[in-house]
Write an enzyme that holds these catalytic residues in place. Structure first.
Site, PDB file in Angstrom:
ATOM      1  N   CYS A  73       5.690  -6.254   1.954  1.00 32.22           N
ATOM      2  CA  CYS A  73       5.075  -4.939   1.777  1.00 32.22           C
ATOM      3  C   CYS A  73       4.586  -4.388   3.104  1.00 32.22           C
ATOM      4  O   CYS A  73       4.538  -3.166   3.302  1.00 32.22           O
ATOM      5  CB  CYS A  73       3.933  -5.015   0.777  1.00 32.22           C
ATOM      6  SG  CYS A  73       2.574  -6.110   1.263  1.00 32.22           S
ATOM      7  N   HIS A 415      -2.245  -6.067  -0.217  1.00 32.06           N
ATOM      8  CA  HIS A 415      -1.007  -5.320  -0.398  1.00 32.06           C
ATOM      9  C   HIS A 415      -1.091  -4.018   0.404  1.00 32.06           C
ATOM     10  O   HIS A 415      -2.137  -3.364   0.457  1.00 32.06           O
ATOM     11  CB  HIS A 415      -0.775  -5.003  -1.881  1.00 32.06           C
ATOM     12  CG  HIS A 415       0.493  -4.253  -2.159  1.00 32.06           C
ATOM     13  ND1 HIS A 415       1.744  -4.805  -1.937  1.00 32.06           N
ATOM     14  CD2 HIS A 415       0.709  -3.000  -2.631  1.00 32.06           C
ATOM     15  CE1 HIS A 415       2.669  -3.928  -2.272  1.00 32.06           C
ATOM     16  NE2 HIS A 415       2.064  -2.816  -2.689  1.00 32.06           N
TER      17      HIS A 415
END
Length: 474
Positions: A73, A415
């Site tokens: 990510c 994230h």
């Protein structure tokens, strides 16, 4: 047949059973012919247009997502942010086209720039398909050729990857063949020897292009100089290159929100350095107890400013801090930032330029701007974005927000997501779209500018704009 009465259903069944075998066979044969025709038509549709389930609809204003290859990510969010910088994509196109002119360069030497350009152009496609999801694994393979071994299953930092990309592109640029300079006597002598041997010289004899133009648009320079507090003598200015501005977040005072301007002010604030030898004071020969000191050590003031501003600006907000026990802690507070950013006050300039910029920048909104529709549009737009009562339309170093990278989580896990501008229309007058998007790996949805401005930014991408091009594309 639930919509029929029970008696009517029984009557139909009895009539069907009373029909003869031949009639029933004829009926079944007719249904078989109809079924065959339908199957043939379905096959024709499949051949001409493919399976109906695989037909993809266009989503105007959206962008493709990126496949998460494990824990990638950080890479996906960075690529989405870079894809929102039009100047960087144009530079990659020019850079790869120049590299293709030199056939002696191998594909390995240009693998990174070409892979990155193709990926960013696909991410900036104005009309992607509905289920477009790209795979950035080829970029990791290209980085391994530059000795960067990035595992897709380990959590990494998007800011570190940004510097890996820029440094690798610089390494690729340095290996690019250069043309001969007019004052390069060694090359000129070789050219004469080649002509005497009737051998054509490959390198054209014209001035070498400026390195400022060939470097990537994130490249800038910081200036630093020191001045003696006793004699006020200033040392020569030193220049240091930068690809991003890494700004520490100042401490929160009285529960007031921290702004990006405060971070910039804290970054360039002057620093006092004691016990520094001053050549000017030493030459003056100050007497101490009747003797001339050989070395005069005084207090100096060190000042840092922005010397050369890039076309694309990457700002990193340092959210890492340390506790008293020595454990890393992530700072979660929101740093206020705006769509437009003026850097005139942080730019290094001479005394004469300082007087001109002071009279030109940060002036109150004039009566002329209130009367002129064009000036009024720019002034009102900037004033509302900056939430200030000053007219920044005359700013010489004005930047506009293109993407925001956000990290959710703590120092151990989390994230990355990206807020970015949608690609501008190909025939649009402005390179910037007013539509914002939220991207998390392969998930893409529409967002608003206010949602992006309300996020806890980790990386900010700005692009320098000219004053006539401040209007937002509708």
């Amino acid at each position: 047949m639930p919509w029929c009465k029970q008696g009517a259903t029984d009557k139909l069944v009895r009539e069907f059973l009373r029909t003869g075998t031949a009639a029933r066979s004829k009926m079944m044969k007719n249904w078989g012919v109809i079924g065959g025709i339908a199957a043939a038509m379905a096959a024709g549709v499949y051949v001409l247009w493919g399976p109906i389930s695989d037909r993809k609809k266009k989503r105007k204003g959206m962008v493709p997502g990126l496949l998460n290859l494990g824990n990638t990510c950080f890479m996906n969010s960075l690529l989405q942010g870079l894809a929102a910088c039009p100047s960087f994509i144009r530079w990659l196109e020019d850079f790869t086209s120049e590299s293709s002119v030199h056939p002696e360069r191998t594909e390995r030497e240009t693998h990174l720039s070409s892979s990155l350009m193709q990926l960013l152009k696909a991410l900036s496609n104005h009309d992607p398909r509905e289920d477009d999801v790209l795979d950035a694994g080829g970029l990791l393979e290209a980085l391994r050729l530059y000795r960067w071994h990035i595992s897709s299953f380990e959590e990494q930092d998007a800011h570190e990857l940004f510097h890996v990309l820029t440094s690798s592109l610089e390494e690729e640029r340095e290996h690019q063949p250069r043309v001969a300079h007019l004052f390069d006597m060694q090359t000129l002598e070789k050219s004469v020897e080649s002509k005497e041997k009737n051998i054509s010289c490959r390198s054209p004899l014209h001035p070498i292009p400026s390195l400022w133009r060939t470097r990537h648009p994130f490249h800038g320079r910081l200036t630093s100089y020191m001045a003696c507090k006793r004699c006020e003598r200033q040392n020569p200015v030193h220049y240091d290159s930068f690809d991003s501005l890494s700004l520490p977040i100042p401490s929160v005072q009285w529960s007031r929100p921290v702004t990006l301007d405060q971070c910039l002010q804290h970054f360039i604030s002057s620093e006092t350095i004691k016990e520094v030898e001053c050549e000017n004071c030493t030459e003056a020969g100050e007497l101490v107890n009747g003797e001339v000191l050989e070395s005069q050590r005084t207090t100096f003031v060190k000042q840092l400013k922005l010397g050369k501003l890039p076309q694309c600006l990457c700002i990193h907000l340092q959210r890492l801090t340390w506790s008293k026990e020595g454990t890393p802690i992530k700072r979660q507070e929101h740093v206020q930032f705006t769509e437009y950013l003026s850097l005139d006050r942080y730019k290094h300039c001479t005394a004469g330029q300082n007087l001109q910029s002071t009279s030109r920048t940060n002036r109150p909104i004039s009566a002329k701007a209130a009367r002129d529709p064009k000036d009024k549009t720019i002034a009102n737009g900037l004033s509302s974005q900056l939430n200030l009562t000053y007219d920044y339309s005359s700013s010489e170093y004005l930047f506009r927000l293109t993407a925001v990278l956000v990290h959710h989580g703590d120092m151990h896990s989390g994230h990355f997501v990206t807020y970015r501008r949608s690609p501008a229309a190909p025939c649009g007058a402005s390179p910037f779209s007013s539509q914002w998007l939220w991207v998390s790996d392969d998930s893409v949805r529409k967002a608003s500018l206010q949602e992006a401005l309300s996020s806890s930014a980790y990386l900010l991408f700005y692009e320098r704009v000219q004053r006539p091009g401040l209007r937002v594309e509708e």
